[in-house]
Design an enzyme around this catalytic site. Sequence first.
Site, PDB file in Angstrom:
ATOM      1  N   GLY A 124       1.201  -1.219   0.036  1.00 22.74           N
ATOM      2  CA  GLY A 124      -0.204  -0.059  -0.343  1.00 22.74           C
ATOM      3  C   GLY A 124       0.978   1.293   0.323  1.00 22.74           C
ATOM      4  N   ARG A 190      -0.338  -5.630  -4.977  1.00 21.33           N
ATOM      5  CA  ARG A 190      -0.030  -6.404  -3.789  1.00 21.33           C
ATOM      6  C   ARG A 190      -0.072  -8.045  -5.161  1.00 21.33           C
ATOM      7  NH1 ARG A 190      -1.146  -4.168   1.037  1.00 21.33           N
ATOM      8  NH2 ARG A 190      -2.119  -1.938   0.976  1.00 21.33           N
ATOM      9  N   ASP A 216       5.227  -5.354   6.290  1.00 20.64           N
ATOM     10  CA  ASP A 216       5.124  -6.650   6.972  1.00 20.64           C
ATOM     11  C   ASP A 216       5.311  -7.467   5.425  1.00 20.64           C
ATOM     12  OD1 ASP A 216       3.044  -6.292   6.569  1.00 20.64           O
ATOM     13  OD2 ASP A 216       1.723  -6.909   7.774  1.00 20.64           O
ATOM     14  N   THR A 244       5.599   1.406   6.351  1.00 21.27           N
ATOM     15  CA  THR A 244       3.022   1.478   6.554  1.00 21.27           C
ATOM     16  C   THR A 244       3.087   2.044   7.037  1.00 21.27           C
ATOM     17  OG1 THR A 244       1.778  -0.161   7.132  1.00 21.27           O
ATOM     18  CG2 THR A 244       3.638  -0.342   8.662  1.00 21.27           C
ATOM     19  N   ASP A 246       0.415   1.990   8.837  1.00 21.01           N
ATOM     20  CA  ASP A 246      -0.444   1.596  10.398  1.00 21.01           C
ATOM     21  C   ASP A 246       0.850   1.233  11.552  1.00 21.01           C
ATOM     22  OD1 ASP A 246      -2.280   0.473   8.647  1.00 21.01           O
ATOM     23  OD2 ASP A 246      -1.442  -1.016   8.226  1.00 21.01           O
ATOM     24  N   ASP A 248       2.633  -0.406  12.415  1.00 24.36           N
ATOM     25  CA  ASP A 248       2.923  -2.318  13.099  1.00 24.36           C
ATOM     26  C   ASP A 248       4.725  -3.021  12.720  1.00 24.36           C
ATOM     27  OD1 ASP A 248       2.746  -2.564  10.623  1.00 24.36           O
ATOM     28  OD2 ASP A 248       1.080  -3.913  10.954  1.00 24.36           O
ATOM     29  N   ARG A 291      -5.796  -2.444   9.454  1.00 26.65           N
ATOM     30  CA  ARG A 291      -6.671  -3.755   9.313  1.00 26.65           C
ATOM     31  C   ARG A 291      -6.278  -4.844  10.265  1.00 26.65           C
ATOM     32  NH1 ARG A 291      -5.665  -5.488   3.868  1.00 26.65           N
ATOM     33  NH2 ARG A 291      -3.456  -4.716   3.115  1.00 26.65           N
ATOM     34  N   GLU A 345     -10.007   1.006  10.883  1.00 26.89           N
ATOM     35  CA  GLU A 345     -11.122  -0.370  10.161  1.00 26.89           C
ATOM     36  C   GLU A 345     -10.836  -1.689  10.311  1.00 26.89           C
ATOM     37  OE1 GLU A 345      -7.651  -0.074   7.007  1.00 26.89           O
ATOM     38  OE2 GLU A 345      -8.708  -1.496   6.292  1.00 26.89           O
TER      39      GLU A 345
HETATM   40  N1  LIG Z   1       4.606 -14.472   2.303  1.00 28.83           N
HETATM   41  C1  LIG Z   1       4.993 -13.880   1.924  1.00 28.83           C
HETATM   42  N2  LIG Z   1       6.001 -14.409   0.097  1.00 28.83           N
HETATM   43  C2  LIG Z   1       6.780 -13.618  -0.297  1.00 28.83           C
HETATM   44  N3  LIG Z   1       5.759 -12.625  -0.826  1.00 28.83           N
HETATM   45  C3  LIG Z   1       5.262 -12.063  -0.107  1.00 28.83           C
HETATM   46  C4  LIG Z   1       4.853 -12.619   1.581  1.00 28.83           C
HETATM   47  N4  LIG Z   1       3.469 -12.102   1.837  1.00 28.83           N
HETATM   48  C5  LIG Z   1       2.889 -10.596   1.347  1.00 28.83           C
HETATM   49  N5  LIG Z   1       3.862 -10.635   0.419  1.00 28.83           N
HETATM   50  C6  LIG Z   1       4.805  -9.900  -1.498  1.00 28.83           C
HETATM   51  O1  LIG Z   1       4.497  -8.702  -0.737  1.00 28.83           O
HETATM   52  C7  LIG Z   1       4.123  -7.442  -0.909  1.00 28.83           C
HETATM   53  C8  LIG Z   1       3.904  -6.194  -0.762  1.00 28.83           C
HETATM   54  O2  LIG Z   1       2.448  -7.150   0.188  1.00 28.83           O
HETATM   55  P1  LIG Z   1       1.423  -6.355   1.454  1.00 28.83           P
HETATM   56  O3  LIG Z   1       1.257  -7.249   2.481  1.00 28.83           O
HETATM   57  O4  LIG Z   1       0.341  -6.216  -0.023  1.00 28.83           O
HETATM   58  O5  LIG Z   1       1.709  -5.063   1.149  1.00 28.83           O
HETATM   59  P2  LIG Z   1       2.812  -4.524   2.494  1.00 28.83           P
HETATM   60  O6  LIG Z   1       4.097  -5.441   2.682  1.00 28.83           O
HETATM   61  O7  LIG Z   1       2.836  -3.091   2.728  1.00 28.83           O
HETATM   62  O8  LIG Z   1       2.453  -5.649   3.714  1.00 28.83           O
HETATM   63  C9  LIG Z   1       3.225  -8.558  -2.316  1.00 28.83           C
HETATM   64  O9  LIG Z   1       3.692  -8.175  -3.355  1.00 28.83           O
HETATM   65  C10 LIG Z   1       2.726  -9.647  -1.318  1.00 28.83           C
HETATM   66  O10 LIG Z   1       2.507 -10.558  -2.878  1.00 28.83           O
HETATM   67  O1  LIG Z   2      -6.932  -0.632  -0.064  1.00 26.45           O
HETATM   68  P1  LIG Z   2      -5.324  -0.905  -0.040  1.00 26.45           P
HETATM   69  O2  LIG Z   2      -3.965  -0.249  -0.989  1.00 26.45           O
HETATM   70  O3  LIG Z   2      -4.949  -2.750   0.061  1.00 26.45           O
HETATM   71  O4  LIG Z   2      -4.700  -0.760   1.490  1.00 26.45           O
HETATM   72  C1  LIG Z   2      -5.369  -0.535   2.308  1.00 26.45           C
HETATM   73  C2  LIG Z   2      -4.808  -0.832   3.398  1.00 26.45           C
HETATM   74  O5  LIG Z   2      -3.341  -0.323   3.295  1.00 26.45           O
HETATM   75  C3  LIG Z   2      -3.317  -0.206   4.896  1.00 26.45           C
HETATM   76  O6  LIG Z   2      -2.585   1.669   4.741  1.00 26.45           O
HETATM   77  C4  LIG Z   2      -2.014  -1.011   5.300  1.00 26.45           C
HETATM   78  O7  LIG Z   2      -1.082  -0.852   3.996  1.00 26.45           O
HETATM   79  P2  LIG Z   2       0.616  -1.844   4.295  1.00 26.45           P
HETATM   80  O8  LIG Z   2       0.200  -2.985   5.073  1.00 26.45           O
HETATM   81  O9  LIG Z   2       0.507  -2.434   2.451  1.00 26.45           O
HETATM   82  O10 LIG Z   2       1.223  -0.806   4.293  1.00 26.45           O
HETATM   83  C5  LIG Z   2      -3.864  -0.907   5.548  1.00 26.45           C
HETATM   84  O11 LIG Z   2      -4.105   0.004   7.092  1.00 26.45           O
HETATM   85  C6  LIG Z   2      -5.492  -0.639   5.045  1.00 26.45           C
HETATM   86  O12 LIG Z   2      -5.927  -1.626   5.157  1.00 26.45           O
HETATM   87 MG   LIG Z   3       1.395  -4.943   5.722  1.00 23.36          MG
END
Ligand SMILES: Nc1ncnc2c1ncn2[C@@H]1O[C@H](COP(=O)(O)OP(=O)(O)O)[C@@H](O)[C@H]1O
Ligand SMILES: O=P(O)(O)OC[C@H]1O[C@](O)(COP(=O)(O)O)[C@@H](O)[C@@H]1O
Ligand SMILES: [Mg+2]
Length: 542
Positions: A124, A190, A216, A244, A246, A248, A291, A345
Amino acid sequence: MNSEFLDKHAQRLKELVAQRQDLADELLEQKKVNICRVTHITDLFPDSKSIESPLIKSLEHGEHNSFYLPEMSFVKENTFVLQEKFYTDTLELESSLKFLRAGARKDVYFQGDEVRAGIVTCGGLCPGLNVVIRSIVTALWNDYSVRKIWGIKWGFRGFYEDFPNNWVSLDPTKVANIHNLGGTILGSSRGGFNAPAMIEAIKKQGINQLYIIGGDGTHRGILALQKALREEGLQVSICGIPKTIDNDIPFIDRSFGFQTACEAAVKFIDSANVESEAAEYGVGIVKLMGRYCGYIAVASCLASRDVNICLIPEVHFQLEGEEGVYEAIIERAKVKGHCVVVVAEGAEDGMIPEERDKMREKLGIAKDQVKKDESGNVKSVDIGSYIKSDVAKYAMEKHNTKLTVKYLDPMYAIRTVPANCDDTVLCSRLGTVAVHGILCGFTDFSVGLVRDEPVMIPIDILVEAGSKKMKRKDYDWQRLISSTGQWSFLSPENFAKVITQEREEDKRRKEQLLKIKYKAQDQKNGSAQRRDRGHSNENHHD
Ligand SMILES: Nc1ncnc2c1ncn2[C@@H]1O[C@H](COP(=O)(O)OP(=O)(O)O)[C@@H](O)[C@H]1O
Ligand SMILES: O=P(O)(O)OC[C@H]1O[C@](O)(COP(=O)(O)O)[C@@H](O)[C@@H]1O
Ligand SMILES: [Mg+2]
């Protein structure tokens, strides 16, 4: 003060410093220090040779005047930052995790013209992404004379989709003005993680350094990519820059963009406050991102001072009944004329099970239905809009009171703004120390501030620690309840149940962190870290 007193005082201080040094040496000697050792390129490729940092050369020969790096600016070897802020005895000191201080070193393991760097943003949006990109590019270019820098578009999928069109060349002129922009010039996404396809693209582009900016999920991806790269024996150094809104991410003081997002959120709380004050029995409800956690909600409430009720996923509550949230809203609207509510949220996780089931039934969502995004993140049920209509009905039915409820869902508006001053400074610091870390031979680490000092945290430790969550006993939550004046929103029976549940969750998390501490302790005591040969730890260049 007389000089005798000052002399005595100075002597005592010297003794104390010496004692602390003895203690530190002893603990290091006994390998009892829970050092989070960062992998070094020489661990993976023992033949790697170091060269003198170009930052020294530029100083000695006066070749470059865009920076000036005095001798004491390099990070001294084996300088660690304690994770715990306070300790009362040596046991606590021992058990605190220690993170390697980030910053420039005198030994560098890459010639500028050998470097092929890739930068990518994932997940995000977050204020400050462009500042991080900019400072990585400028640090590589100006400090280490790197000329091959690629930005990879659209997150992990951009490595291999429509190859090589999603690889864009970057230089200081291309990033010169991006720090004032929200979003990311590289785009993000994502899902789309595919290690073999990404490695294929990395090989084709000859990449040997990767800077991956993400949260994360991204860090779990970095860990998976790192393992796959090592299995192939590829010499690619990787660094994560935690992102992030968030907030966290474990261990670090705060993630960049968080403060900016809260600042933006406060403006929506202000609007809700004005709306609620301007209506008879006015109620303003604001839903804020988060979230799985309530950090944005809590920090925004603490900054606003106008919020009366805050609901987050980590702290349980009930909506109905004598002790519930609805009664608190109605009471406040009646006594003070209005009420402002902030709901995170993911606050559905904080609902007691019976009310959660009831809400889902009313919204036509199955009890066990979980919608996920492409990265596997849970998509939250819109609890804010549910409370909006439900509280109005409840007030009418139970109290024959007509509430005027206004609901604000700023959603993306809080994360699309450009970074504020503090976040801009933080982002540029993180981008720069990421570059120093990689150029000085470290790999498989993420950067962050711990106790306001930039450190390198091993990716595996960051991933294993999982996401940070707020606890009922946390200082910020306690500050929040004293500022809002909200009660527990639980009947005595429900309180007893959820306290046990929250304590169990707390225990589980403590055990998880303890495992990490043991893991850090098991690691050999910082041999790679000893390769640093900076001389002083003051004012290091970051
Ligand atoms: N366990 C995992 N192994 C490999 N890639 C992952 C894993 N979890 C998330 N990803 C990848 O990391 C990227 C970002 O994850 P996402 O959860 O959308 O955002 P954020 O990194 O901000 O938490 C995405 O392209 C997702 O497919
Ligand atoms: O609608 P999207 O782009 O999936 O993003 C929503 C989410 O992104 C967040 O900001 C967190 O996203 P990241 O872990 O990618 O930073 C959440 O709090 C929110 O639920
Ligand atoms: Mg995340």
